[in-house]
Design an enzyme around this catalytic site. Structure first.
Site, mmCIF file in Angstrom:
data_model
loop_
_atom_site.group_PDB
_atom_site.id
_atom_site.type_symbol
_atom_site.label_atom_id
_atom_site.label_comp_id
_atom_site.label_asym_id
_atom_site.label_seq_id
_atom_site.Cartn_x
_atom_site.Cartn_y
_atom_site.Cartn_z
ATOM 1 N N ASP A 83 0.857 -1.194 0.000
ATOM 2 C CA ASP A 83 0.000 0.000 0.000
ATOM 3 C C ASP A 83 0.895 1.248 0.000
ATOM 4 O O ASP A 83 1.844 1.325 0.784
ATOM 5 C CB ASP A 83 -0.864 -0.055 1.280
ATOM 6 C CG ASP A 83 -2.003 0.951 1.268
ATOM 7 O OD1 ASP A 83 -2.371 1.439 0.178
ATOM 8 O OD2 ASP A 83 -2.543 1.231 2.359
ATOM 9 N N GLY A 224 -9.245 5.373 1.345
ATOM 10 C CA GLY A 224 -9.920 6.119 2.417
ATOM 11 C C GLY A 224 -11.400 5.783 2.446
ATOM 12 O O GLY A 224 -12.247 6.645 2.638
HETATM 13 ZN ZN LIG Z 1 -4.612 5.011 0.648
#
Ligand SMILES: [Zn+2]
Length: 337
Positions: A83, A224
């Site tokens: 990530d 998010g």
């Molecule tokens: Zn992210």
């Protein structure tokens, strides 16, 4: 089965019209929670690790826990994804270790904070695509910058400062050859995404739909995208926590995204909150306990419940058995031709 490429899972998701949750991990209990949810729902799995998670787990602990997951659940296709890689070197170290997918986030400079130029983003992402695809590893890029900060990574702000421009998104995909694209449509990392339920003014689903119409062959990624449900906030605060009222991305908006090209949905905050609430509850109700299993087991169960609910809501439940694993080596050959 060995770890599979993310491109394969996202291609399957596009064919089937569903999305796949990508859940962040740092330790054994989080990996177990995801895997238990996946086996109960028969879901394909994306496990992702930030740079912070890799350093917390000293890389090797994380890697071997993931190998354990493939041994215990051989029937489930599992991706290990980096990530927010901040540099070519970070992505290269992930690929060398055995990650089957990497995100090169060139929307920010290597410090993980300063928004970069379009040219810089194309250059570093293109470089990662070349070395990743040679090994059949998937690449996710980002154009526009998400709001908020997580694990020390992020441009900050409210998510509306650096929205993705659809023209730039088209040009970026053309010049880099990424498999998946993270776009900024108003979401932020962390717990404080929106100060009230998001509307079309704060969560730009219209922009997402425009980008999908222009790039129908590119898998879109929503970052998010925790929903920050009120019941999880309430448990934390009921047992001594101090979260301020906050709103996340409603599941129905994510489902609208999935109808419009979103194939990967990043969820971290909801799981962190579930774990924290469960541990606080044990500490408050049974302060005499001191065996870590007495609170880590309920914490793991709470995260499993969140993962299960998301897997069902995103449509990945029941899909694992339809996926015949293709090795990264075969993907490398396919990328070449
Ligand atoms: Zn992210």
């Amino acid at each position: 089965m060995p770890l599979v490429s993310m491109r394969q899972l996202l291609d399957e998701a596009a064919k089937g019209g569903y999305g796949v949750g990508a859940f962040n991990v740092n330790n054994m209990e989080q990996i177990q929670a995801i895997m238990e949810a996946a086996t109960e729902t028969q879901s394909p799995v994306i496990v992702q690790a930030s740079r912070g998670a890799r350093s917390y787990s000293q890389d090797r602990f994380l890697y071997h826990l993931m190998i354990a997951a493939t041994e215990i659940y051989p029937e489930l296709p599992i991706v290990l994804h980096q990530d927010h890689g901040n540099s070519v070197a970070t992505c290269k170290s992930a690929i060398d270790m055995g990650f089957t997918s990497v995100m090169m986030d060139g929307s920010l400079m290597e410090d993980g904070k300063t928004p970069s130029s379009f040219e810089y983003n194309v250059k570093v992402t293109r470089e990662v695509v070349e070395l990743a695809h040679a090994k059949g590893v998937t690449v996710e890029g980002e154009i526009g910058c998400l709001g908020g900060i997580e694990d020390g990574h992020g441009a900050g702000g409210d998510g509306l400062e650096h929205l993705t421009d659809p023209d730039q998104a088209v040009e970026f995909v053309k010049q880099t050859g990424v498999d998946a694209l993270a776009i900024a449509i108003g979401t932020s990392h962390g717990a404080y995404k929106f100060s009230s339920k998001p509307t079309g003014e704060t969560l730009k689903m219209e922009t997402l739909i425009q980008i999908h119409n222009r790039l129908p062959g590119t898998h879109l990624v929503m970052h998010g995208s925790s929903s920050v449900p009120k019941d999880l906030q309430d448990i934390i605060n009921q047992y001594g926590g101090k979260l301020k009222p906050t709103w996340g991305v409603p599941v129905e908006e994510i489902q609208l995204g999935i109808k419009n090209g979103v194939r990967k949905i990043n969820v971290d905050t909801d799981n962190r909150m579930a774990i924290t609430g469960a541990i606080r509850k044990v500490f408050a109700e049974a302060p005499e306990k001191f065996d870590p299993r007495d609170y880590l087991k309920p914490a793991r169960d709470a995260m499993r419940a969140v993962c299960k609910a998301r897997m069902v809501a995103f449509g990945q439940a029941g899909q694992a058995g339809k996926i015949k694993p293709v090795s990264c080596r075969e993907y490398a050959r396919a990328y070449q031709s």
